[in-house]
Design a protein around this motif. Structure first.
Motif, PDB file in Angstrom:
ATOM      1  N   LYS A   1      69.430  47.352  13.596  1.00 29.64           N
ATOM      2  CA  LYS A   1      70.881  47.673  13.584  1.00 29.64           C
ATOM      3  C   LYS A   1      71.323  47.846  14.929  1.00 29.64           C
ATOM      4  O   LYS A   1      70.765  48.428  15.922  1.00 29.64           O
ATOM      5  N   ILE A   2      72.317  47.033  15.399  1.00 31.69           N
ATOM      6  CA  ILE A   2      72.716  46.860  16.886  1.00 31.69           C
ATOM      7  C   ILE A   2      73.862  47.856  16.685  1.00 31.69           C
ATOM      8  O   ILE A   2      75.041  47.233  16.609  1.00 31.69           O
TER       9      ILE A   2
ATOM     10  N   THR B   1      69.479  37.398  18.676  1.00 32.60           N
ATOM     11  CA  THR B   1      70.799  37.997  18.204  1.00 32.60           C
ATOM     12  C   THR B   1      71.519  38.585  19.606  1.00 32.60           C
ATOM     13  O   THR B   1      70.894  39.079  20.409  1.00 32.60           O
TER      14      THR B   1
ATOM     15  N   ARG C   1      74.670  41.105  21.219  1.00 25.24           N
ATOM     16  CA  ARG C   1      75.155  42.568  21.013  1.00 25.24           C
ATOM     17  C   ARG C   1      76.213  42.342  20.141  1.00 25.24           C
ATOM     18  O   ARG C   1      76.659  43.611  19.667  1.00 25.24           O
TER      19      ARG C   1
ATOM     20  N   HIS D   1      76.289  40.668  17.525  1.00 27.78           N
ATOM     21  CA  HIS D   1      75.948  40.387  16.123  1.00 27.78           C
ATOM     22  C   HIS D   1      75.729  38.911  15.787  1.00 27.78           C
ATOM     23  O   HIS D   1      75.775  38.506  14.549  1.00 27.78           O
TER      24      HIS D   1
ATOM     25  N   GLU E   1      74.379  35.290  15.996  1.00 26.01           N
ATOM     26  CA  GLU E   1      72.853  34.368  16.196  1.00 26.01           C
ATOM     27  C   GLU E   1      73.187  33.437  17.072  1.00 26.01           C
ATOM     28  O   GLU E   1      74.086  32.523  16.778  1.00 26.01           O
TER      29      GLU E   1
END
Ligand code: NI
Length: 154
Positions: free
Chosen positions: A23-24, A109, A111, A113, A115
């Motif tokens: 989980k970012i 990934t 920060r 979110h 890719e």
């Protein structure tokens, strides 16, 4: 932001396998900021989370004045090989020659979110490989040849 305490070679935290970030959140974003500040304060070109005592797959690299923040980095392609001198913020005043892939692709990934996949060569490729080694509990002094004590040349 804050400058964090650097863990030095011999600290068992540097020998651990790091977990993926699932989980970012704010905590990860603060970690990225603090890692960058810690890296710049020590004039490093890369830093991995275990070097500040956090066992997560997070890396910050700054090469040619461009900062890369890599969360859960995975090398997807390697080409060639090159030997060059390396150092490490966790191994003050130690340098040694390390063989690495010359060119890599790495997916990660951000920060935000996203890719992403990055193609890197030269110093950037070397730094990313060095930092990903940290995430797997490996230090450059474990694999370097001709280790010497001294000040950085460049
Ligand atoms: Ni290092």
């Amino acid at each position: 932001m804050a400058i964090l305490e650097l863990k030095l070679a011999g600290d068992p935290v540097l020998k651990q396998h790091c977990e993926e970030v699932t989980k970012i959140d704010k905590r990860i974003k603060k970690l990225l900021d603090d890692m960058a500040e810690t890296m710049y304060a020590s004039e490093g070109v890369g830093i991995a989370a275990p070097q500040v005592g956090v066992l997560l797959r997070v890396v910050v690299v700054d090469v040619d004045k461009k900062r890369y923040e890599l969360i859960n980095p995975v090398i997807t392609y390697r080409e060639g090989s090159a030997v060059d001198s390396e150092g490490c913020l966790s191994c003050p005043n130690l340098f040694g020659d390390v063989e690495r892939a010359e060119k890599i692709r790495v997916k990660y990934t951000t920060r935000f979110h996203k890719e992403k996949e990055l193609e890197a060569e030269g110093l950037l490729a070397r730094c990313i490989q060095h930092e990903i080694d940290h995430l797997n509990g490996r230090l450059f002094i474990d694999i370097a040849k001709n280790i010497s004590h001294g000040k950085k040349q460049n």
